[in-house]
Design a protein around this motif. Structure first.
Motif, mmCIF file in Angstrom:
data_model
loop_
_atom_site.group_PDB
_atom_site.id
_atom_site.type_symbol
_atom_site.label_atom_id
_atom_site.label_comp_id
_atom_site.label_asym_id
_atom_site.label_seq_id
_atom_site.Cartn_x
_atom_site.Cartn_y
_atom_site.Cartn_z
ATOM 1 N N THR A 158 0.827 -1.205 0.000
ATOM 2 C CA THR A 158 0.000 0.000 0.000
ATOM 3 C C THR A 158 0.860 1.253 0.000
ATOM 4 O O THR A 158 0.582 2.227 -0.696
ATOM 5 C CB THR A 158 -0.927 -0.008 1.232
ATOM 6 O OG1 THR A 158 -1.684 -1.219 1.236
ATOM 7 C CG2 THR A 158 -1.883 1.167 1.176
ATOM 8 N N TYR A 159 1.943 1.212 0.814
ATOM 9 C CA TYR A 159 2.842 2.380 0.890
ATOM 10 C C TYR A 159 3.480 2.666 -0.470
ATOM 11 O O TYR A 159 3.515 3.814 -0.919
ATOM 12 C CB TYR A 159 3.913 2.121 1.947
ATOM 13 C CG TYR A 159 5.092 3.070 1.856
ATOM 14 C CD1 TYR A 159 4.960 4.403 2.241
ATOM 15 C CD2 TYR A 159 6.312 2.636 1.364
ATOM 16 C CE1 TYR A 159 6.022 5.277 2.140
ATOM 17 C CE2 TYR A 159 7.377 3.499 1.256
ATOM 18 C CZ TYR A 159 7.237 4.819 1.649
ATOM 19 O OH TYR A 159 8.296 5.678 1.546
ATOM 20 N N MET B 242 0.807 4.194 -2.856
ATOM 21 C CA MET B 242 0.439 5.564 -2.506
ATOM 22 C C MET B 242 1.594 6.523 -2.776
ATOM 23 O O MET B 242 1.401 7.627 -3.283
ATOM 24 C CB MET B 242 0.023 5.632 -1.035
ATOM 25 C CG MET B 242 -1.281 4.921 -0.728
ATOM 26 S SD MET B 242 -1.762 5.126 1.005
ATOM 27 C CE MET B 242 -2.054 6.876 1.058
ATOM 28 N N SER C 26 1.247 9.476 -5.567
ATOM 29 C CA SER C 26 1.315 10.869 -5.127
ATOM 30 C C SER C 26 2.489 11.592 -5.756
ATOM 31 O O SER C 26 2.385 12.749 -6.158
ATOM 32 C CB SER C 26 1.399 10.935 -3.602
ATOM 33 O OG SER C 26 2.584 10.299 -3.146
ATOM 34 N N ASP D 59 -10.544 10.407 -4.415
ATOM 35 C CA ASP D 59 -10.579 11.651 -3.658
ATOM 36 C C ASP D 59 -10.414 12.891 -4.543
ATOM 37 O O ASP D 59 -10.777 13.992 -4.145
ATOM 38 C CB ASP D 59 -9.491 11.647 -2.570
ATOM 39 C CG ASP D 59 -8.131 11.330 -3.147
ATOM 40 O OD1 ASP D 59 -8.079 10.919 -4.324
ATOM 41 O OD2 ASP D 59 -7.126 11.480 -2.408
ATOM 42 N N GLN E 283 -1.624 15.399 0.978
ATOM 43 C CA GLN E 283 -2.285 14.533 1.963
ATOM 44 C C GLN E 283 -1.985 13.065 1.674
ATOM 45 O O GLN E 283 -1.752 12.269 2.591
ATOM 46 C CB GLN E 283 -3.803 14.791 1.926
ATOM 47 C CG GLN E 283 -4.609 13.920 2.876
ATOM 48 C CD GLN E 283 -4.242 14.159 4.333
ATOM 49 O OE1 GLN E 283 -3.796 15.246 4.688
ATOM 50 N NE2 GLN E 283 -4.385 13.150 5.171
ATOM 51 N N ARG E 284 -1.963 12.675 0.371
ATOM 52 C CA ARG E 284 -1.606 11.286 0.028
ATOM 53 C C ARG E 284 -0.192 10.955 0.494
ATOM 54 O O ARG E 284 0.070 9.867 1.005
ATOM 55 C CB ARG E 284 -1.692 11.080 -1.488
ATOM 56 C CG ARG E 284 -3.093 10.955 -2.028
ATOM 57 C CD ARG E 284 -3.023 10.581 -3.508
ATOM 58 N NE ARG E 284 -4.330 10.640 -4.153
ATOM 59 C CZ ARG E 284 -4.506 10.479 -5.451
ATOM 60 N NH1 ARG E 284 -3.477 10.238 -6.234
ATOM 61 N NH2 ARG E 284 -5.721 10.553 -5.985
ATOM 62 N N ARG F 240 1.429 12.337 2.960
ATOM 63 C CA ARG F 240 1.443 12.189 4.425
ATOM 64 C C ARG F 240 0.869 10.831 4.846
ATOM 65 O O ARG F 240 1.386 10.191 5.764
ATOM 66 C CB ARG F 240 0.648 13.328 5.066
ATOM 67 C CG ARG F 240 1.373 14.677 5.045
ATOM 68 C CD ARG F 240 0.690 15.687 5.942
ATOM 69 N NE ARG F 240 -0.621 16.051 5.465
ATOM 70 C CZ ARG F 240 -0.852 17.066 4.617
ATOM 71 N NH1 ARG F 240 0.140 17.802 4.167
ATOM 72 N NH2 ARG F 240 -2.076 17.352 4.231
ATOM 73 N N GLU F 241 -0.204 10.408 4.164
ATOM 74 C CA GLU F 241 -0.759 9.083 4.485
ATOM 75 C C GLU F 241 0.238 7.975 4.176
ATOM 76 O O GLU F 241 0.344 6.989 4.911
ATOM 77 C CB GLU F 241 -2.052 8.872 3.698
ATOM 78 C CG GLU F 241 -3.191 9.794 4.132
ATOM 79 C CD GLU F 241 -4.414 9.645 3.245
ATOM 80 O OE1 GLU F 241 -4.334 8.887 2.254
ATOM 81 O OE2 GLU F 241 -5.455 10.282 3.534
ATOM 82 N N GLU G 150 2.648 7.856 6.960
ATOM 83 C CA GLU G 150 2.079 7.171 8.132
ATOM 84 C C GLU G 150 2.112 5.656 7.952
ATOM 85 O O GLU G 150 2.397 4.917 8.893
ATOM 86 C CB GLU G 150 0.642 7.641 8.338
ATOM 87 C CG GLU G 150 0.539 9.112 8.770
ATOM 88 C CD GLU G 150 -0.911 9.587 8.831
ATOM 89 O OE1 GLU G 150 -1.803 8.780 8.492
ATOM 90 O OE2 GLU G 150 -1.142 10.756 9.216
ATOM 91 N N LEU G 151 1.839 5.190 6.714
ATOM 92 C CA LEU G 151 1.944 3.748 6.450
ATOM 93 C C LEU G 151 3.372 3.252 6.620
ATOM 94 O O LEU G 151 3.606 2.147 7.117
ATOM 95 C CB LEU G 151 1.464 3.443 5.027
ATOM 96 C CG LEU G 151 -0.051 3.394 4.812
ATOM 97 C CD1 LEU G 151 -0.357 3.182 3.333
ATOM 98 C CD2 LEU G 151 -0.688 2.294 5.644
ATOM 99 N N ASP H 41 3.892 2.775 10.251
ATOM 100 C CA ASP H 41 3.259 1.520 10.689
ATOM 101 C C ASP H 41 4.083 0.308 10.283
ATOM 102 O O ASP H 41 4.196 -0.677 11.025
ATOM 103 C CB ASP H 41 1.847 1.411 10.091
ATOM 104 C CG ASP H 41 0.911 2.476 10.643
ATOM 105 O OD1 ASP H 41 1.227 3.019 11.731
ATOM 106 O OD2 ASP H 41 -0.115 2.767 10.012
#
Length: 563
Positions: A63-64, A67, A71, A132, A195-196, A198-199, A202-203, A206
């Motif tokens: 996923t990271y 994204m 982005s 989005d 925002q993508r 930054r998400e 965050e991934l 994690d």
């Protein structure tokens, strides 16, 4: 019936718990089977958590990457579109300010070309549109199309009618309103792509936590495996060796020796008591059959040899099994006809083999299972013939295969004495992914350095020889990098200029960094006397092989002359 079974299971669990409590207090009341099964149960629990965390880590990583890539590509597309819009506006102003249609023609050609580039950039950007930003991008796309059509008409008027007609068409409030809306759309899209990003970060955080959990679980599994080995060695192997020695002594006629571990309450204790009963029986036999002593001694010697051989066989078998199953790679051994002699658990895990495939199965059965599970789509007969050919030729091979689920497996094949074959297989998917990421980053940095306007020069701090110059530095010096790299300042410049350069190098070595610009006048053998402004930094230290001086140079000759 169910109530009786449940009550029986509850009672067995309670008894086992009481034994663990007594073990914690110093009384060893657990049997060997209970010890081994308990450790195996804990190990299975830890392995299950490890598998779950591995799947979670792979999911987060995938996923990271998606994204982050989307982005980044979208942000680049927005920047490119913004730059093209700015360039088109500048060409439009060139048409406005032209004196006649022939003068406006050169600006019109550039505007038409950038219009096409803008349309291509918009089409490329559509690939990274998500849920989005779909609605916002639809309006943005419509305004871009309007912007392109508007500028096409402006070109037509400027070339076919006059620059004044083009100015009347383009320089108005409606055009400025479209431009303002485009700026608002670009800013909104940039906020979405930020925002993508930054998400994605965050991934990544994690995923680092998941990696830490994986490390902790792996360490726990390793400790449990080590504990299992210690328990087996102390509770089983060592005790069996001592009891075997006692049995040997008894078989040799020493019926007065003590049998070790007689007081234990587990299987070893029962075996020791059995050996003691055997010792007592041997003593009675010696008393009752003194006339047949020779025959009894021969029989005892044969039994002893048989027991020793059996113990050695079991020990070797256990050691081999433990060794191949503790390997981090998958391992499979084949005989000359491609029948499976042995395989470890990691090989089973790589190809998700069922328990029905064991030692004695054929390589063809494994390939057929891989076909059914989607991990092999080639010709089974051809692949099997190739393996048999390598076995017959005793030809070592190293190669990589890509499974249909995206994994990359590296395979090492070697012949064995006696005509067999061993294959060690390793999952190198993550390693190949890291190599591709590193290669992409190196290309990215090289492109940036090669295209900056400031000259960048690097030299080896140990021998002061140039090891790198970018395009801007080649232009400033007036030489190609082939003429510069590998040489010192004294081999390229005059004695006066070389002395000044070496003096600046010594100052840098003393100051560690030289971030404040220093302006010098240097005689350039190719371009004459030049005024340069330089900033210098050190990379590494004198004790490292990568110790370098990096100089960022700006040619201010024309500026100084103008002043």
């Amino acid at each position: 019936m169910d109530a009786t079974a449940l009550e029986s299971g509850f009672g067995a669990g309670t008894n086992l718990l009481k034994k663990f409590v007594r073990l914690a207090r110093g009384a060893d009341t657990l049997t060997v089977a209970e010890k081994v099964y308990s450790i195996a149960a804990f190990l299975a629990i830890v392995t299950t958590f490890l598998l779950v965390m591995s799947v979670q880590s792979v999911r987060l990583q995938t996923t990271y990457r998606h994204m982050h890539a989307s982005s980044a590509a979208a942000a680049i597309g927005v920047g490119r579109i913004n730059a093209l819009i700015y360039a088109i506006v500048m060409d439009s102003r060139g048409i406005y300010m032209s004196a006649d249609r022939s003068a406006a023609k050169q600006f019109a050609d550039g505007l038409v070309r950038r219009n096409r580039e803008l349309a291509e950039a918009l089409k490329s950007m559509e690939k990274n549109v998500g849920k989005d930003d779909a609605e916002l991008f639809a309006g943005f796309r419509q305004r871009i199309i309007q912007f392109i059509d508007f500028r096409q008409e402006l070109v037509r008027r400027g070339v076919e009618i006059s620059p004044a007609a083009a100015r009347e068409w383009g320089d108005n409030d409606a055009n400025r309103s479209v431009r303002s809306k485009l700026n608002s759309d670009i800013e909104a899209l940039e906020r979405i792509y930020q925002q993508r990003a930054r998400e994605a970060d965050e991934l990544a955080d994690d995923n680092r936590y998941a990696a830490a959990y994986l490390f902790a679980l792996g360490l726990a599994a390793l400790m449990l495996a080590a504990l299992n080995v210690v328990v087996m060695r102390s509770s089983v192997v060592g005790a069996l060796a001592e009891i075997t020695q006692a049995t040997d002594r008894i078989a040799q006629g020493d019926v007065k020796s003590e049998v070790p571990h007689f007081g234990r309450h587990d299987e070893i204790g029962r075996l020791a008591r059995a050996v003691q009963n055997f010792r007592d029986a041997v003593a009675r036999i010696f008393e009752l059959e003194e006339l047949e002593l020779g025959t009894a001694q021969a029989r005892d010697a044969a039994m002893t040899e048989r027991d020793k051989f059996n113990d050695k066989y079991q020990a070797k078998k256990w050691q081999l099994s433990a060794a191949i199953n503790s390997m981090p790679q998958g391992l499979i051994m084949l005989d000359g006809k491609a029948n499976v002699v042995a395989m470890n658990s990691n090989y089973r895990r790589i190809y998700n083999l069922p328990e029905t495939i064991q030692a004695g199965s054929t390589l063809e059965e494994i390939l057929q299972h891989r076909v059914k599970s989607g991990l092999f789509d080639g010709d089974v007969a051809k692949y099997l013939a190739a393996v048999l050919g390598r076995i017959a030729r005793r030809e070592p091979t190293v190669y990589e295969i890509s499974l249909n689920d995206g994994r990359t497996i590296k395979i090492y094949e070697r012949p064995m004495d006696g005509g067999g074959w061993v294959s060690v297989q390793e999952d190198v998917t993550e390693q190949r992914q890291r190599e591709r990421i590193l290669e992409r980053m190196e290309r990215f940095l090289a492109t940036i350095i090669e295209n900056v306007a400031e000259g960048i020069i690097a030299k080896d701090a140990r021998n002061l020889r140039y090891v790198f110059v970018n395009k801007a530095a080649e232009k400033m010096i007036g030489m190609t990098r082939g003429e510069i790299i590998g040489k010192t300042a004294r081999e390229l410049f005059s004695a006066e200029a070389a002395e000044l350069i070496e003096r600046r190098d010594q100052q840098l070595l003393a100051q560690k960094q030289q971030l404040e610009p220093i302006v010098d006048t240097i005689d350039n053998p190719a371009r004459g006397r030049r005024v340069i402004c330089a900033r210098r930094i050190q990379v590494g230290s004198a004790s490292e092989e990568s110790h370098m001086f990096v100089t960022m140079v700006e040619d201010r000759t024309e500026t100084a002359a103008a002043a």
